[in-house]
Design a protein around this motif. Structure first.
Motif, PDB file in Angstrom:
ATOM      1  N   MET A 111      75.091  -5.813  24.315  1.00 11.93           N
ATOM      2  CA  MET A 111      75.085  -5.075  23.052  1.00 11.93           C
ATOM      3  C   MET A 111      76.492  -4.912  22.524  1.00 11.93           C
ATOM      4  N   GLY A 112      76.564  -4.582  21.257  1.00  9.29           N
ATOM      5  CA  GLY A 112      77.832  -4.254  20.635  1.00  9.29           C
ATOM      6  C   GLY A 112      78.117  -2.770  20.798  1.00  9.29           C
ATOM      7  N   SER A 113      79.273  -2.332  20.342  1.00  7.92           N
ATOM      8  CA  SER A 113      79.678  -0.939  20.553  1.00  7.92           C
ATOM      9  C   SER A 113      78.806   0.052  19.795  1.00  7.92           C
ATOM     10  N   ALA A 114      78.328  -0.296  18.600  1.00  8.29           N
ATOM     11  CA  ALA A 114      77.492   0.640  17.842  1.00  8.29           C
ATOM     12  C   ALA A 114      76.168   0.901  18.570  1.00  8.29           C
ATOM     13  N   SER A 115      75.513  -0.154  19.037  1.00  8.09           N
ATOM     14  CA  SER A 115      74.265   0.018  19.791  1.00  8.09           C
ATOM     15  C   SER A 115      74.536   0.747  21.100  1.00  8.09           C
ATOM     16  N   GLY A 142      72.240  -4.519  17.135  1.00  5.85           N
ATOM     17  CA  GLY A 142      72.532  -3.945  15.870  1.00  5.85           C
ATOM     18  C   GLY A 142      72.741  -5.151  14.981  1.00  5.85           C
ATOM     19  N   VAL A 143      72.679  -4.952  13.693  1.00  4.20           N
ATOM     20  CA  VAL A 143      72.751  -6.069  12.752  1.00  4.20           C
ATOM     21  C   VAL A 143      74.036  -6.878  12.929  1.00  4.20           C
ATOM     22  N   ARG A 144      75.185  -6.215  12.963  1.00  4.99           N
ATOM     23  CA  ARG A 144      76.461  -6.955  13.068  1.00  4.99           C
ATOM     24  C   ARG A 144      76.544  -7.753  14.359  1.00  4.99           C
ATOM     25  N   LEU A 149      76.126 -12.987  17.255  1.00  2.29           N
ATOM     26  CA  LEU A 149      75.524 -13.846  18.276  1.00  2.29           C
ATOM     27  C   LEU A 149      74.904 -15.096  17.652  1.00  2.29           C
ATOM     28  N   VAL A 150      74.181 -14.925  16.559  1.00  2.00           N
ATOM     29  CA  VAL A 150      73.586 -16.074  15.875  1.00  2.00           C
ATOM     30  C   VAL A 150      74.685 -17.066  15.499  1.00  2.00           C
ATOM     31  N   ALA A 151      75.799 -16.557  15.002  1.00  3.99           N
ATOM     32  CA  ALA A 151      76.907 -17.413  14.565  1.00  3.99           C
ATOM     33  C   ALA A 151      77.525 -18.209  15.716  1.00  3.99           C
ATOM     34  N   THR A 152      77.433 -17.713  16.945  1.00  2.00           N
ATOM     35  CA  THR A 152      77.997 -18.446  18.077  1.00  2.00           C
ATOM     36  C   THR A 152      77.219 -19.712  18.394  1.00  2.00           C
ATOM     37  N   GLY A 153      75.940 -19.737  18.036  1.00  2.00           N
ATOM     38  CA  GLY A 153      75.097 -20.874  18.388  1.00  2.00           C
ATOM     39  C   GLY A 153      74.691 -20.892  19.851  1.00  2.00           C
TER      40      GLY A 153
END
Length: 180
Positions: free
Chosen positions: A50-54, A121-123, A128-132
């Motif tokens: 997860m990212g920091s916000a989540s 979280g959205v960001r 992650l999607v952008a990493t492929g």
């Protein structure tokens, strides 16, 4: 080598978060069989990413919860990707700063079995999607129209369906793998 799985709730019109940031829409289509599927997905992960916000939201909630998600969320290792967090109070948490692509590639090689489950979280999900590097998308589509909000897919992505599970109250879990 572990696979990277992104699990997200999605509205019928493709949003993962409404414009006002509320989360009550996720209850639409909720049922015992949908809950069981989600708990199984969370429980079988080798680690939660997860990212920091989540992380901040989850760390404030799960240690004091006793529901069906509490045990896997509290006991399975958590990996938080952040350049701003320096410490974590939630047990079994590791903070990983730096380049996301490099860190995910390393984690996938390091973990021998199972899957790394990303909680968006959205960001974080967009990053992650952008990493492929996502190997599987587990998208729970809820029978609700949000009208506006945030999407995780900002560009075309061709996917191959691998399974679909319809739940009794109308939510549907779709599992996809990215096409090369």
């Amino acid at each position: 080598m572990a696979s990277l799985v992104l699990k997200m709730s999605v509205s019928l019109d493709g949003f993962v978060a409404p414009a006002d940031g509320s989360g009550d829409w996720i209850a639409a289509g909720g049922s015992a069989d949908a809950l069981s599927w989600s708990v199984e997905t969370v429980s079988n992960a080798a680690a939660h990413l997860m990212g920091s916000a989540s992380y901040k939201v989850m760390a404030a909630h799960w240690p004091g919860d006793s529901g069906p998600f509490a045990k896997p969320m509290n006991e399975i290792p958590k990996i938080v990707f952040s350049d701003s967090l320096t410490s974590a109070d939630w047990p079994e948490t590791t903070i990983v700063p730096g380049d996301l692509t490099e860190a995910i590639t390393h984690l996938k090689k390091e973990e021998e079995d199972g899957y790394l489950l990303a909680h968006g979280g959205v960001r974080f999900a967009r990053s992650l999607v952008a990493t492929g590097l996502i190997d599987e998308y587990r998208l729970i589509v809820h029978p609700v129209i949000l009208g506006t909000g945030e999407r995780i897919f900002l560009e075309r992505l061709n996917l191959t369906p691998t399974s679909t599970t319809a739940f009794t109250a109308g939510a549907v879990a779709h599992t996809f793998t990215p096409q090369p």
